[in-house]
Enzyme design. Structure first.
Site, mmCIF file in Angstrom:
data_model
loop_
_atom_site.group_PDB
_atom_site.id
_atom_site.type_symbol
_atom_site.label_atom_id
_atom_site.label_comp_id
_atom_site.label_asym_id
_atom_site.label_seq_id
_atom_site.Cartn_x
_atom_site.Cartn_y
_atom_site.Cartn_z
ATOM 1 N N HIS A 80 0.847 -1.195 0.000
ATOM 2 C CA HIS A 80 0.000 0.000 0.000
ATOM 3 C C HIS A 80 0.883 1.246 0.000
ATOM 4 C CE1 HIS A 80 -2.926 3.024 1.281
ATOM 5 N NE2 HIS A 80 -3.855 2.180 0.875
ATOM 6 N N SER A 89 -10.233 6.769 -3.716
ATOM 7 C CA SER A 89 -11.433 7.536 -3.336
ATOM 8 C C SER A 89 -12.685 7.106 -4.107
ATOM 9 C CB SER A 89 -11.185 9.041 -3.503
ATOM 10 O OG SER A 89 -10.201 9.491 -2.599
#
Length: 251
Positions: A95, A213
């Site tokens: 990540h 998002s």
């Protein structure tokens, strides 16, 4: 046809009590969902509790990280044995926050990916460029290095088990989001890299998520793109209703 996968990355949020509440709410919304693979990735402290809650549903549990080592003197680390004991099936690796804040390199991320596959865990390999990379026209260069190095020495057959998550760093937690076409272009580029690495069959089989998002109001358009096979959800995963709406958008 590739089955969509929606994973909720809770990051460093939720106490055990809060995680139990959220997992129960997600279970109420999605326990009978069979058309989309759903994965919840709570903090380490809540993995066992969440795993127990979803144990008799189609919802899977994922860890936010994993050591490349089997056991030993590695303070603060979690190994595959510990995760599998509590029925964790997925593990997020590479990540952008791990890369940026904890200086994880492609070399170490690759070791974790290989170990996860060796131990029958399903890695979600995260790749993506910063705003500076994108503005400099280096998106493809950065993403290609991360994909090739992160998946080095992975056999073609394993691509049905692993997931790649494209997460433009500039769109994580900022409220910004790549346009559907921007996201599709990079996903298609990633699939092309996989084809070059291990062949067309593996490239067609591997699932590639979008991780920047994604929310209920943009999920349908993003998930409608031919090479976007799901989402790695951050902020919206902390609300059961929003997360469920994204999952339902993938059906």
């Amino acid at each position: 046809m590739r089955k969509k996968i929606i994973a909720g990355n809770w990051k460093m949020n939720k106490t055990v009590g809060e995680a139990i509440e959220l997992a129960n709410a997600v279970k109420l919304e999605l326990a009978d969902c069979n058309d989309v693979d759903v994965v919840l990735c709570p903090p380490f402290t809540a993995l066992k509790s969440v795993s127990d809650i979803v144990s008799e549903t189609q919802i899977a549990v994922g860890s936010q990280n994993m050591s490349s080592e089997d056991e030993g003197a590695y303070t603060g680390e979690i190994c595959h044995t510990m995760l599998k004991e509590i029925f964790v099936r997925y593990v997020i690796l590479g990540h952008s926050e791990r890369r940026e804040y904890y200086k994880e390199t492609d070399f170490w991320i690759n070791k974790k990916v290989v170990k996860a596959l060796e131990k029958n865990l399903r890695p979600i390999l995260c790749v993506g460029e910063t705003l500076e990379d994108r503005e400099a026209g280096n998106t493809e260069k950065v993403v290609e290095v991360q994909v090739r190095e992160g998946l080095k020495d992975v056999d073609a057959a394993a691509f049905t088990e692993l997931v790649i998550a494209y997460e433009p760093v500039w769109a994580i937690g900022t409220g910004k989001v790549a346009t559907a076409q921007q996201a599709q272009d990079v996903h298609a580029f990633i699939r092309g890299i996989v084809k070059d690495m291990v062949g067309a069959e593996a490239a067609d089989a591997v699932r590639i998520q979008y991780g920047g998002s994604m929310k209920p109001d943009n999920a349908v358009e993003l998930l409608g793109q031919p090479d976007i096979d799901g989402g790695l959800i951050g902020g919206a995963a902390l609300d059961a209703t929003s997360f469920a709406a994204i999952v339902k958008a993938a059906i």
